[in-house]
Design a protein around this motif. Structure first.
Motif, PDB file in Angstrom:
ATOM      1  N   GLU A  99       0.830  -1.210   0.000  1.00  0.00           N
ATOM      2  CA  GLU A  99       0.000   0.000   0.000  1.00  0.00           C
ATOM      3  C   GLU A  99       0.862   1.257   0.000  1.00  0.00           C
ATOM      4  N   GLU A 100       1.938   1.224   0.775  1.00  0.00           N
ATOM      5  CA  GLU A 100       2.834   2.383   0.816  1.00  0.00           C
ATOM      6  C   GLU A 100       3.499   2.599  -0.539  1.00  0.00           C
ATOM      7  N   LEU A 101       3.920   1.519  -1.175  1.00  0.00           N
ATOM      8  CA  LEU A 101       4.539   1.644  -2.496  1.00  0.00           C
ATOM      9  C   LEU A 101       3.536   2.146  -3.519  1.00  0.00           C
ATOM     10  N   ALA A 102       2.274   1.763  -3.382  1.00  0.00           N
ATOM     11  CA  ALA A 102       1.243   2.215  -4.326  1.00  0.00           C
ATOM     12  C   ALA A 102       1.045   3.717  -4.250  1.00  0.00           C
ATOM     13  N   THR A 103       1.274   4.324  -3.092  1.00  0.00           N
ATOM     14  CA  THR A 103       1.134   5.773  -2.981  1.00  0.00           C
ATOM     15  C   THR A 103       2.241   6.498  -3.736  1.00  0.00           C
ATOM     16  N   LEU A 104       3.366   5.821  -3.972  1.00  0.00           N
ATOM     17  CA  LEU A 104       4.466   6.439  -4.719  1.00  0.00           C
ATOM     18  C   LEU A 104       4.176   6.459  -6.216  1.00  0.00           C
ATOM     19  N   GLU A 105       3.388   5.522  -6.689  1.00  0.00           N
ATOM     20  CA  GLU A 105       3.020   5.430  -8.107  1.00  0.00           C
ATOM     21  C   GLU A 105       1.504   5.370  -8.213  1.00  0.00           C
ATOM     22  N   PRO A 106       0.814   6.500  -8.031  1.00  0.00           N
ATOM     23  CA  PRO A 106      -0.657   6.490  -8.085  1.00  0.00           C
ATOM     24  C   PRO A 106      -1.162   5.912  -9.401  1.00  0.00           C
ATOM     25  N   GLY A 107      -2.242   5.157  -9.318  1.00  0.00           N
ATOM     26  CA  GLY A 107      -2.837   4.563 -10.506  1.00  0.00           C
ATOM     27  C   GLY A 107      -2.244   3.219 -10.878  1.00  0.00           C
ATOM     28  N   THR A 108      -1.204   2.786 -10.182  1.00  0.00           N
ATOM     29  CA  THR A 108      -0.583   1.500 -10.467  1.00  0.00           C
ATOM     30  C   THR A 108      -1.340   0.402  -9.739  1.00  0.00           C
ATOM     31  N   THR A 109      -1.711  -0.624 -10.464  1.00  0.00           N
ATOM     32  CA  THR A 109      -2.402  -1.764  -9.880  1.00  0.00           C
ATOM     33  C   THR A 109      -1.567  -3.008 -10.136  1.00  0.00           C
ATOM     34  N   VAL A 110      -1.384  -3.806  -9.113  1.00  0.00           N
ATOM     35  CA  VAL A 110      -0.635  -5.043  -9.265  1.00  0.00           C
ATOM     36  C   VAL A 110      -1.414  -6.173  -8.605  1.00  0.00           C
ATOM     37  N   ALA A 111      -1.178  -7.378  -9.075  1.00  0.00           N
ATOM     38  CA  ALA A 111      -1.746  -8.572  -8.458  1.00  0.00           C
ATOM     39  C   ALA A 111      -0.601  -9.311  -7.783  1.00  0.00           C
ATOM     40  N   VAL A 112      -0.774  -9.639  -6.521  1.00  0.00           N
ATOM     41  CA  VAL A 112       0.294 -10.280  -5.762  1.00  0.00           C
ATOM     42  C   VAL A 112      -0.270 -11.498  -5.046  1.00  0.00           C
ATOM     43  N   SER A 113       0.474 -12.562  -5.085  1.00  0.00           N
ATOM     44  CA  SER A 113       0.126 -13.751  -4.326  1.00  0.00           C
ATOM     45  C   SER A 113       1.321 -14.105  -3.447  1.00  0.00           C
ATOM     46  N   VAL A 114       1.079 -14.271  -2.166  1.00  0.00           N
ATOM     47  CA  VAL A 114       2.157 -14.575  -1.222  1.00  0.00           C
ATOM     48  C   VAL A 114       1.828 -15.880  -0.516  1.00  0.00           C
ATOM     49  N   VAL A 115       2.796 -16.787  -0.477  1.00  0.00           N
ATOM     50  CA  VAL A 115       2.632 -18.035   0.263  1.00  0.00           C
ATOM     51  C   VAL A 115       3.732 -18.096   1.302  1.00  0.00           C
ATOM     52  N   LEU A 116       3.339 -18.138   2.555  1.00  0.00           N
ATOM     53  CA  LEU A 116       4.294 -18.277   3.651  1.00  0.00           C
ATOM     54  C   LEU A 116       4.495 -19.773   3.878  1.00  0.00           C
ATOM     55  N   ARG A 117       5.660 -20.276   3.526  1.00  0.00           N
ATOM     56  CA  ARG A 117       5.928 -21.715   3.580  1.00  0.00           C
ATOM     57  C   ARG A 117       6.440 -22.178   4.938  1.00  0.00           C
ATOM     58  N   SER A 118       7.204 -21.336   5.596  1.00  0.00           N
ATOM     59  CA  SER A 118       7.716 -21.721   6.912  1.00  0.00           C
ATOM     60  C   SER A 118       8.109 -20.471   7.680  1.00  0.00           C
ATOM     61  N   ILE A 119       8.162 -20.609   8.974  1.00  0.00           N
ATOM     62  CA  ILE A 119       8.623 -19.514   9.818  1.00  0.00           C
ATOM     63  C   ILE A 119       9.579 -20.076  10.861  1.00  0.00           C
ATOM     64  N   LYS A 120      10.423 -19.222  11.355  1.00  0.00           N
ATOM     65  CA  LYS A 120      11.302 -19.576  12.467  1.00  0.00           C
ATOM     66  C   LYS A 120      10.963 -18.627  13.609  1.00  0.00           C
ATOM     67  N   VAL A 121      10.930 -19.159  14.794  1.00  0.00           N
ATOM     68  CA  VAL A 121      10.585 -18.333  15.938  1.00  0.00           C
ATOM     69  C   VAL A 121      11.640 -18.462  17.019  1.00  0.00           C
ATOM     70  N   HIS A 122      11.676 -17.459  17.859  1.00  0.00           N
ATOM     71  CA  HIS A 122      12.542 -17.444  19.033  1.00  0.00           C
ATOM     72  C   HIS A 122      11.643 -17.151  20.213  1.00  0.00           C
ATOM     73  N   GLU A 123      11.813 -17.860  21.293  1.00  0.00           N
ATOM     74  CA  GLU A 123      10.877 -17.726  22.418  1.00  0.00           C
ATOM     75  C   GLU A 123      10.821 -16.323  23.009  1.00  0.00           C
TER      76      GLU A 123
END
Length: 113
Positions: free
Chosen positions: A35-59
Motif C-alpha cells: 500500500e505504501e509503495l502504491a502511494t508512490l506510483e498512483p494509478g498502479t495496480t498489481v496482483a500479488v500472491s504470497v505463500v508463507l511456507r515456513s517460519i522460524k521463531v525465538h521464544e
C-alpha cells in the motif's frame, strides 16, 4: 493481494493461535508495504500472491510486530530480486541515475561496483 500459509508452517511448542497471530502479522506487513509503495506510483495496480511456507521463531524475540516488519522486508527483498534497486534521483537532477544515456546496462540486480 492473496495471502496464504502452507500447511507446513506450524511451530513445535507454539499453539495454533500463537502461530496464526504471527502469520497474520506477516500478512499485514506485506499489505502495508504494498500500500505504501502504491502511494508512490498512483494509478498502479498489481496482483500479488504470497505463500508463507515456513517460519522460524525465538521464544523471546518472536512477536507480531517483528513478523509485521518481516512481511514489509519480504516485499522489499522480492522487488529488489525481481527488478533490481529502486532508481534514485540525485538532488537537483530530474532524471533518475539509471536513465542517464551513458549508464551501463545492468546484467544483475546489483549495480556494478
Amino acid at each position: 493481494m492473496e495471502f496464504e500459509t502452507a500447511d507446513t508452517s506450524t511451530v513445535p511448542g507454539w499453539s495454533a493461535a500463537e502461530v496464526s497471530e504471527l502469520h497474520e502479522a506477516f500478512g499485514c506487513g506485506v499489505r502495508e508495504e504494498l500500500e505504501e509503495l502504491a502511494t508512490l506510483e498512483p494509478g498502479t495496480t498489481v496482483a500479488v500472491s504470497v505463500v508463507l511456507r515456513s517460519i522460524k521463531v525465538h521464544e523471546v524475540d518472536s512477536h507480531p510486530r517483528a513478523f509485521r516488519h518481516a512481511g514489509r522486508q519480504a516485499v522489499r527483498n522480492a522487488l529488489l530480486e525481481a527488478y533490481g534497486p529502486r532508481p534514485t534521483t540525485w538532488p537537483g537532477w530530474s532524471v533518475p541515475v539509471w536513465e542517464w544515456p551513458c549508464s551501463r546496462p545492468r546484467t544483475s540486480p546489483v549495480w556494478p561496483g
